[in-house]
Design a protein around this motif. Structure first.
Motif, PDB file in Angstrom:
ATOM      1  N   SER A 240      46.083  47.253  10.784  1.00 35.22           N
ATOM      2  CA  SER A 240      45.123  47.199  11.347  1.00 35.22           C
ATOM      3  C   SER A 240      43.829  47.037  10.869  1.00 35.22           C
ATOM      4  CB  SER A 240      45.382  47.251  13.020  1.00 35.22           C
ATOM      5  OG  SER A 240      45.742  48.905  12.285  1.00 35.22           O
ATOM      6  N   TYR A 241      43.777  48.475  10.060  1.00 33.35           N
ATOM      7  CA  TYR A 241      42.937  49.142   9.006  1.00 33.35           C
ATOM      8  C   TYR A 241      41.886  48.287   7.999  1.00 33.35           C
ATOM      9  CZ  TYR A 241      39.705  51.744   6.025  1.00 33.35           C
ATOM     10  OH  TYR A 241      39.314  52.282   4.931  1.00 33.35           O
ATOM     11  N   HIS A 242      43.053  47.794   7.380  1.00 38.39           N
ATOM     12  CA  HIS A 242      42.704  46.659   6.490  1.00 38.39           C
ATOM     13  C   HIS A 242      42.331  45.013   6.711  1.00 38.39           C
ATOM     14  CE1 HIS A 242      43.391  49.224   3.146  1.00 38.39           C
ATOM     15  NE2 HIS A 242      44.723  49.546   3.450  1.00 38.39           N
ATOM     16  N   ALA A 243      42.809  44.627   8.209  1.00 36.12           N
ATOM     17  CA  ALA A 243      42.494  43.872   8.424  1.00 36.12           C
ATOM     18  C   ALA A 243      41.548  43.497   8.590  1.00 36.12           C
ATOM     19  CB  ALA A 243      43.912  43.148   9.693  1.00 36.12           C
ATOM     20  N   VAL A 244      40.534  44.521   9.165  1.00 38.05           N
ATOM     21  CA  VAL A 244      38.838  44.778   9.745  1.00 38.05           C
ATOM     22  C   VAL A 244      37.874  44.473   8.494  1.00 38.05           C
ATOM     23  CG1 VAL A 244      37.761  45.906  10.791  1.00 38.05           C
ATOM     24  CG2 VAL A 244      39.118  45.779  11.694  1.00 38.05           C
TER      25      VAL A 244
ATOM     26  N   SER B 128      34.302  36.622   8.340  1.00 40.36           N
ATOM     27  CA  SER B 128      33.503  36.023   9.299  1.00 40.36           C
ATOM     28  C   SER B 128      33.083  36.920  10.643  1.00 40.36           C
ATOM     29  CB  SER B 128      33.982  34.861   9.459  1.00 40.36           C
ATOM     30  OG  SER B 128      35.438  34.897  10.210  1.00 40.36           O
ATOM     31  N   ASP B 129      32.361  36.674  11.527  1.00 36.57           N
ATOM     32  CA  ASP B 129      32.772  37.131  13.177  1.00 36.57           C
ATOM     33  C   ASP B 129      33.506  36.766  13.436  1.00 36.57           C
ATOM     34  OD1 ASP B 129      30.131  38.319  12.335  1.00 36.57           O
ATOM     35  OD2 ASP B 129      28.534  36.384  13.537  1.00 36.57           O
ATOM     36  N   ALA B 130      34.530  35.857  12.988  1.00 35.12           N
ATOM     37  CA  ALA B 130      35.453  35.465  14.031  1.00 35.12           C
ATOM     38  C   ALA B 130      36.582  36.112  13.864  1.00 35.12           C
ATOM     39  CB  ALA B 130      35.516  34.247  14.546  1.00 35.12           C
ATOM     40  N   SER B 131      36.795  36.096  12.458  1.00 33.92           N
ATOM     41  CA  SER B 131      37.818  36.575  11.557  1.00 33.92           C
ATOM     42  C   SER B 131      37.544  38.557  12.129  1.00 33.92           C
ATOM     43  CB  SER B 131      38.178  36.791  10.454  1.00 33.92           C
ATOM     44  OG  SER B 131      37.108  36.950   9.670  1.00 33.92           O
ATOM     45  N   LYS B 132      36.409  38.587  12.695  1.00 31.57           N
ATOM     46  CA  LYS B 132      36.029  40.344  12.312  1.00 31.57           C
ATOM     47  C   LYS B 132      36.995  40.784  14.120  1.00 31.57           C
ATOM     48  CE  LYS B 132      34.908  45.015  11.638  1.00 31.57           C
ATOM     49  NZ  LYS B 132      33.038  44.933  10.833  1.00 31.57           N
ATOM     50  N   ARG B 133      36.355  39.763  14.699  1.00 28.52           N
ATOM     51  CA  ARG B 133      36.904  39.792  16.734  1.00 28.52           C
ATOM     52  C   ARG B 133      38.220  40.073  16.238  1.00 28.52           C
ATOM     53  NH1 ARG B 133      31.861  36.770  17.316  1.00 28.52           N
ATOM     54  NH2 ARG B 133      33.281  34.549  17.404  1.00 28.52           N
ATOM     55  N   GLU B 134      39.252  38.789  15.418  1.00 29.87           N
ATOM     56  CA  GLU B 134      40.251  39.341  15.483  1.00 29.87           C
ATOM     57  C   GLU B 134      40.867  40.119  15.495  1.00 29.87           C
ATOM     58  OE1 GLU B 134      44.090  36.223  13.996  1.00 29.87           O
ATOM     59  OE2 GLU B 134      42.070  36.324  13.362  1.00 29.87           O
ATOM     60  N   ALA B 135      40.011  41.325  14.097  1.00 32.10           N
ATOM     61  CA  ALA B 135      41.024  42.350  13.412  1.00 32.10           C
ATOM     62  C   ALA B 135      40.414  43.716  14.258  1.00 32.10           C
ATOM     63  CB  ALA B 135      40.303  42.161  12.115  1.00 32.10           C
ATOM     64  N   LYS B 136      39.595  43.389  14.866  1.00 31.77           N
ATOM     65  CA  LYS B 136      39.206  43.971  15.912  1.00 31.77           C
ATOM     66  C   LYS B 136      39.751  44.296  17.542  1.00 31.77           C
ATOM     67  CE  LYS B 136      35.894  47.133  14.397  1.00 31.77           C
ATOM     68  NZ  LYS B 136      36.784  48.850  13.906  1.00 31.77           N
TER      69      LYS B 136
ATOM     70  N   ALA C 270      44.090  58.071  19.794  1.00 31.44           N
ATOM     71  CA  ALA C 270      44.419  56.779  20.327  1.00 31.44           C
ATOM     72  C   ALA C 270      43.695  55.835  21.049  1.00 31.44           C
ATOM     73  CB  ALA C 270      46.217  56.357  19.719  1.00 31.44           C
ATOM     74  N   ALA C 271      43.786  56.338  22.062  1.00 31.76           N
ATOM     75  CA  ALA C 271      43.344  55.878  23.815  1.00 31.76           C
ATOM     76  C   ALA C 271      41.465  55.323  23.195  1.00 31.76           C
ATOM     77  CB  ALA C 271      43.516  56.679  24.874  1.00 31.76           C
ATOM     78  N   GLU C 272      40.726  56.990  22.413  1.00 30.88           N
ATOM     79  CA  GLU C 272      39.316  56.500  22.328  1.00 30.88           C
ATOM     80  C   GLU C 272      39.149  55.169  21.201  1.00 30.88           C
ATOM     81  OE1 GLU C 272      38.213  60.374  21.319  1.00 30.88           O
ATOM     82  OE2 GLU C 272      37.061  60.633  23.305  1.00 30.88           O
ATOM     83  N   ARG C 273      39.902  55.278  19.874  1.00 28.94           N
ATOM     84  CA  ARG C 273      40.374  54.253  18.575  1.00 28.94           C
ATOM     85  C   ARG C 273      40.491  53.169  19.720  1.00 28.94           C
ATOM     86  NH1 ARG C 273      42.596  56.770  13.802  1.00 28.94           N
ATOM     87  NH2 ARG C 273      41.298  59.212  13.578  1.00 28.94           N
ATOM     88  N   SER C 274      41.029  52.988  21.024  1.00 28.48           N
ATOM     89  CA  SER C 274      41.708  51.534  21.088  1.00 28.48           C
ATOM     90  C   SER C 274      40.044  51.118  22.003  1.00 28.48           C
ATOM     91  CB  SER C 274      42.781  51.953  21.887  1.00 28.48           C
ATOM     92  OG  SER C 274      42.687  50.224  22.409  1.00 28.48           O
ATOM     93  N   MET C 275      39.872  51.954  22.709  1.00 30.70           N
ATOM     94  CA  MET C 275      38.668  51.401  23.302  1.00 30.70           C
ATOM     95  C   MET C 275      37.664  51.264  22.920  1.00 30.70           C
ATOM     96  SD  MET C 275      37.701  51.536  26.739  1.00 30.70           S
ATOM     97  CE  MET C 275      36.533  51.253  27.651  1.00 30.70           C
ATOM     98  N   ALA C 276      36.845  52.250  21.349  1.00 28.58           N
ATOM     99  CA  ALA C 276      35.828  51.766  20.593  1.00 28.58           C
ATOM    100  C   ALA C 276      36.207  49.979  19.816  1.00 28.58           C
ATOM    101  CB  ALA C 276      35.680  52.674  19.141  1.00 28.58           C
ATOM    102  N   ALA C 277      37.341  49.861  19.726  1.00 26.43           N
ATOM    103  CA  ALA C 277      37.937  48.590  18.598  1.00 26.43           C
ATOM    104  C   ALA C 277      37.795  47.518  19.360  1.00 26.43           C
ATOM    105  CB  ALA C 277      39.164  48.714  18.307  1.00 26.43           C
ATOM    106  N   ALA C 278      37.760  47.838  20.938  1.00 25.44           N
ATOM    107  CA  ALA C 278      37.782  46.407  21.846  1.00 25.44           C
ATOM    108  C   ALA C 278      36.417  46.611  22.452  1.00 25.44           C
ATOM    109  CB  ALA C 278      38.400  47.462  22.980  1.00 25.44           C
ATOM    110  N   GLU C 279      35.695  47.517  22.375  1.00 30.74           N
ATOM    111  CA  GLU C 279      33.905  47.747  22.519  1.00 30.74           C
ATOM    112  C   GLU C 279      33.203  46.109  21.359  1.00 30.74           C
ATOM    113  OE1 GLU C 279      32.420  51.644  23.291  1.00 30.74           O
ATOM    114  OE2 GLU C 279      32.871  51.010  25.516  1.00 30.74           O
ATOM    115  N   GLN C 280      33.624  46.453  20.656  1.00 26.87           N
ATOM    116  CA  GLN C 280      33.377  45.867  18.874  1.00 26.87           C
ATOM    117  C   GLN C 280      33.376  44.720  19.188  1.00 26.87           C
ATOM    118  OE1 GLN C 280      32.878  47.380  15.376  1.00 26.87           O
ATOM    119  NE2 GLN C 280      34.316  49.549  16.342  1.00 26.87           N
ATOM    120  N   THR C 281      34.356  44.354  20.235  1.00 26.43           N
ATOM    121  CA  THR C 281      35.070  42.839  20.465  1.00 26.43           C
ATOM    122  C   THR C 281      34.193  41.858  21.713  1.00 26.43           C
ATOM    123  OG1 THR C 281      36.467  42.643  21.851  1.00 26.43           O
ATOM    124  CG2 THR C 281      37.157  43.047  20.242  1.00 26.43           C
TER     125      THR C 281
END
Length: 436
Positions: A172-176, A181-189, A215-226
């Motif tokens: 997941s780290y490397h996918a980001v 592109s913005d679309a692939s970044k949202r998918e990775a996040k 882990a929960a905070e990282r999940s929330m942070a990644a979700a917010e970026q989508t």
């Protein structure tokens, strides 16, 4: 002033206990006794601070009475000036054993160090220590791994899931980083948010205290970026669970209710997925309210939850949250127990349509069986409690291994065992890892 006038005569074991390391598997009562003595309080002083009798505290400390209500544990922790987690059992250890189908169970905790390493390595520190890029991440394979991990979480197959987690975090780290592109970044996040959500749930089940929060905070942070409101709400749901287990009861209620309020503003023509997330958040709010002894709020939330389940009209598993009428009925039983009425919980359990739950929701079925077993246990009906635990073992054996309440129940029954249940009790205790 003689300190004994204020604190009472210290226990004879006081000096010895101060020099001891508290074992991870010590019970809540043993932990209270340990930290009470370290602080120099007598039982009379601590019970007075709690507004309880000295006999009540004595029974808790020696295991003659069970203390499993989180709100009471928090009050004790406050009186002892401790973080609440210090009074709760420590992380589970790897204790391999064979399941009915020959699978090895109980090994998930041995993977936790590798998961912690991956969480540390594949975050902000990665650029500082020069983590090299890897070959292109196959996001379809990562998505399949995430789906399998959620299946494992809902069937409590932690020893199958755990070895997959470090690689999912890495991918997941490397996918980001590889998104172009913005679309692939949202998918990775999105994938990153899901990886950390399911990882937080597993670490929580294994009794870890710090890592589930990270882990929960990282999940929330990644979700917010989508920018996906339902994915963000899912992060809030997981964060609410972690907050509750950390003793942050007000926040564990406020977070899911605030997220539910945000979803309600867009409730017109809501999809089943939208309603599932909304109802699941309200369930967490009801759990938090009940734990804080705000019974009125818990009942208000429950009424809204029931209306939401009626709107959906069927059991669903959107976002792996298992929301629907059956899960609401299961929570109704749990709430009755949490609000201090085990007899009502037992009565309500008769109306739960367990047959509607599909096999992939084994966690829901087993959680319900453990709740009802605990209700019988509190009523001193040990045969009924043990029968339910045996049934739960057939559904999701690792859930029993990694559930503190099951360990507490078995220890309590062992202390008061009856000849008629001795064989079954010893067999189940051996399997779970509770010393007879």
């Amino acid at each position: 002033m003689n300190p004994n006038v204020l604190f009472g005569e210290p226990d004879r074991t006081h000096r010895t206990l101060i020099g001891m390391r508290l074992d991870d598997e010590a019970t809540v009562g043993e932990r209270i006794a340990y930290f009470r003595r370290r602080r120099g309080y007598s039982q009379a002083v601590l019970s007075g601070l709690l507004g309880r009798s000295e006999e009540w505290l004595s029974q808790i400390e020696r295991g003659a009475r069970d203390l499993d209500k989180l709100s009471t544990i928090l009050r004790v922790a406050e009186a002892l000036k401790l973080e609440p987690t210090k009074l709760l059992p420590g992380p589970f250890h790897s204790t391999p054993r064979l399941g009915a189908n020959g699978a090895t169970l109980g090994t998930a905790p041995e993977v936790v160090p590798a998961i912690e390493t991956a969480m540390l390595r594949y975050d902000g520190i990665a650029s500082l220590i020069g983590v090299p890029d890897r070959g292109p991440v196959n996001t379809d394979e990562l998505r399949r791994s995430i789906s399998f991990a959620f299946v494992c979480s809902q069937t409590e197959q932690w020893s199958r899931m755990a070895p997959l987690v470090p690689e999912m975090i890495t991918d997941s780290y490397h996918a980001v980083r590889q998104a172009d592109s913005d679309a692939s970044k949202r998918e990775a996040k999105t994938l990153e948010a899901l990886v950390y959500r399911v990882t937080s749930g597993m670490l929580d089940r294994l009794g870890e205290t710090r890592l589930p929060w990270v882990a929960a905070e990282r999940s929330m942070a990644a979700a917010e970026q989508t920018g996906d409101p339902l994915l963000i709400a899912g992060g809030a749901w997981r964060l609410a669970v972690v907050l509750r287990h950390a003793g942050r009861l007000a926040e564990s209620t406020d977070v899911p209710i605030a997220a539910a309020d945000a979803l309600r503003r867009n409730d017109k023509n809501a999809s089943p997925e939208h309603l599932s997330m909304y109802g699941s958040l309200l369930l967490k709010g009801a759990v938090g309210a009940a734990t804080m002894n705000d019974h009125s709020a818990a009942r208000d939330y429950l009424r809204e939850i029931e209306r939401t389940a009626e709107r959906i009209g069927q059991d669903r598993n959107d976002f792996w949250l298992a929301f629907g009428p059956t899960n609401v009925a299961i929570h109704r039983v749990w709430l009755a127990l949490e609000m201090g009425d085990p007899s009502r919980a037992i009565d309500l359990s008769d109306s739960v349509p367990m047959g509607r739950l599909p096999p992939e929701l084994a966690e829901r079925r087993t959680s319900h069986l453990i709740t009802v077993a605990w209700s019988f246990y509190l009523r001193r009906k040990y045969r009924e409690a043990l029968d339910l635990l045996k049934e739960a073992k057939e559904v999701a054996p690792e859930q029993l291994i990694f559930t503190s309440r099951v360990h507490s129940m078995l220890r309590g029954i062992l202390q008061r065992e009856r000849r008629s249940i001795k064989t079954d009790l010893r067999e189940l205790s051996d399997f779970v890892g509770v010393a007879a």
